[in-house]
Design an enzyme around this catalytic site. Structure first.
Site, PDB file in Angstrom:
ATOM      1  N   PRO A   1       0.833  -1.212   0.000  1.00  0.00           N
ATOM      2  CA  PRO A   1       0.000   0.000   0.000  1.00  0.00           C
ATOM      3  C   PRO A   1       0.862   1.253   0.000  1.00  0.00           C
ATOM      4  CG  PRO A   1      -0.013  -1.064   2.158  1.00  0.00           C
ATOM      5  CD  PRO A   1       0.673  -2.005   1.225  1.00  0.00           C
TER       6      PRO A   1
ATOM      7  N   GLN B   1      -5.884  -1.243   2.500  1.00  0.00           N
ATOM      8  CA  GLN B   1      -5.376  -1.072   3.850  1.00  0.00           C
ATOM      9  C   GLN B   1      -6.213  -0.017   4.573  1.00  0.00           C
ATOM     10  OE1 GLN B   1      -1.693   1.205   4.845  1.00  0.00           O
ATOM     11  NE2 GLN B   1      -0.858  -0.790   5.428  1.00  0.00           N
TER      12      GLN B   1
ATOM     13  N   TYR C   1       1.545   5.342  13.053  1.00  0.00           N
ATOM     14  CA  TYR C   1       0.156   5.779  13.004  1.00  0.00           C
ATOM     15  C   TYR C   1      -0.592   5.297  14.253  1.00  0.00           C
ATOM     16  CZ  TYR C   1       1.579   7.148   8.340  1.00  0.00           C
ATOM     17  OH  TYR C   1       2.248   7.744   7.299  1.00  0.00           O
TER      18      TYR C   1
ATOM     19  N   ARG D   1       8.500   0.589  -3.956  1.00  0.00           N
ATOM     20  CA  ARG D   1       9.183   1.439  -4.928  1.00  0.00           C
ATOM     21  C   ARG D   1       9.500   0.707  -6.231  1.00  0.00           C
ATOM     22  NH1 ARG D   1      10.597   3.138   0.117  1.00  0.00           N
ATOM     23  NH2 ARG D   1      10.717   5.381   0.505  1.00  0.00           N
TER      24      ARG D   1
END
Length: 353
Positions: free
Chosen positions: A23, A99, A181, A323
């Site tokens: 994600p 997600q 988070y 990436r």
């Protein structure tokens, strides 16, 4: 058959290979609604041959967004916008996934290319929340410590977002408890300074994560897999570490989690990360062996041979690429040819192969 291109079955879902799109936030939504950019971004990775295509960290509430440009699943309009994207991914043979996330004290910030500093309420930002006080870093918003009612709302928000994800046609949900988070903030003693039922000892710090999992499982069908992303370590003294990660993951099978997506870091700006190719893979292996739950490995996995080695060595059950799949949406097709595996090409592109 290479390990990378062996199917992976979880519950009623069979993933065509063990390459998942990690994600990755695109910071391109309006009012939480994904648009044509997200369709092309996700759809091209499905066309490219990934087994799982996971949409970015998608906020379960407006105040759970990292930035005002984040996607969401807190209302039906957002679910309706996701639906054709999930359908397209599925039509290409990949598993559509999303997600679910809440940014906590790292919310209400600018998109990365504008500097990542806090966005004030008068400029479209909002009051951020966290388990305890203390901004992430200079220039970030100061959070308000959550009360019991606020914690209950977060649990309800995850439940409601999971229901909307199902309505949108997603077949796999991942709960975001990593990268500093909100759920990670509750897990780590560096950011959770509470002395009530939601903080202090290990069992109280993991409580919110376990209750969110339970709430999501209430509405997420038994036939569909549920993943959890964690940061295996804070890379900071006195923080969340691999031992605590193993202790948490040892409880996850019993509460309905099918795989742990093992990342690291993101909680504090003074983290000290030893970055290098596959630098997070050993965490996935250690957790897999110690807690007997399938794991996903992430972190600078950039070649077919490297991904194959991660799986054949028993470090993980699936690799999540970020990436590398931004640079090359067709990495799975190229990897299949390098490893001598058979990965069908869309008929519209067959003449190129």
């Amino acid at each position: 058959m290479t390990r990378l291109f062996a199917p992976l079955a979880q519950r009623s879902i069979v993933m065509r290979n063990r390459i998942a799109v990690s994600p990755m936030c695109q910071y391109s939504a309006t009012d939480g609604v994904p648009d044509a950019w997200h369709l092309v971004h996700l759809g091209s990775r499905a066309v490219g041959g990934a087994g799982v295509v996971m949409a970015e960290a998608t906020a379960v509430s407006p105040e759970g967004r990292i930035s005002p440009a984040d996607t969401g699943l807190w209302n039906d309009a957002q679910a309706q916008a996701w639906a054709p994207m999930a359908a397209f991914v599925r039509a290409q043979g990949a598993v559509p996934a999303v997600q679910l996330a809440h940014a906590g004290r790292k919310a209400s910030t600018q998109v990365p290319w504008l500097g990542r500093l806090g966005v004030r309420p008068e400029d479209g930002g909002w009051q951020v929340v966290a388990p305890s006080g203390g901004a992430y870093d200079a220039g970030y918003p100061e959070p308000v410590a959550m009360d019991a009612a606020g914690i209950g709302r977060v649990i309800d928000d995850f439940r409601a977002a999971a229901r909307r994800a199902l309505d949108a046609g997603f077949e796999l949900v991942e709960i975001h408890a990593a990268h500093g988070y909100l759920l990670h903030q509750f897990l780590s003693p560096l950011t959770n300074h509470r002395d009530d039922a939601w903080g202090g000892g290990f069992e109280r710090r993991i409580r919110l994560t376990l209750e969110v999992i339970a709430a999501v499982r209430e509405v997420w069908p038994e036939r569909l897999p549920l993943w959890l992303r964690i940061s295996a370590t804070d890379w900071a003294d006195g923080g969340w570490d691999v031992g605590q990660s193993i202790a948490l993951c040892s409880q996850l099978h019993d509460v309905g989690v099918d795989l742990v997506d093992v990342s690291s870091g993101g909680l504090v700006p003074w983290q000290r990360i030893e970055v290098g190719p596959g630098y997070q893979v050993p965490f996935a292996g250690e957790i897999r062996r110690a807690s007997d739950i399938p794991t996903g490995a992430v972190g600078l996995i950039t070649s077919a041979s490297q991904a194959e080695d991660v799986l054949t060595s028993g470090e993980a059950d699936i690799v999540l690429l970020g990436r590398e799949l931004l640079r090359d949406p067709y990495f799975p097709q190229h990897a299949a040819r390098e490893l001598g595996a058979d990965l069908p090409v869309p008929v519209q592109y067959a003449r190129a192969w």
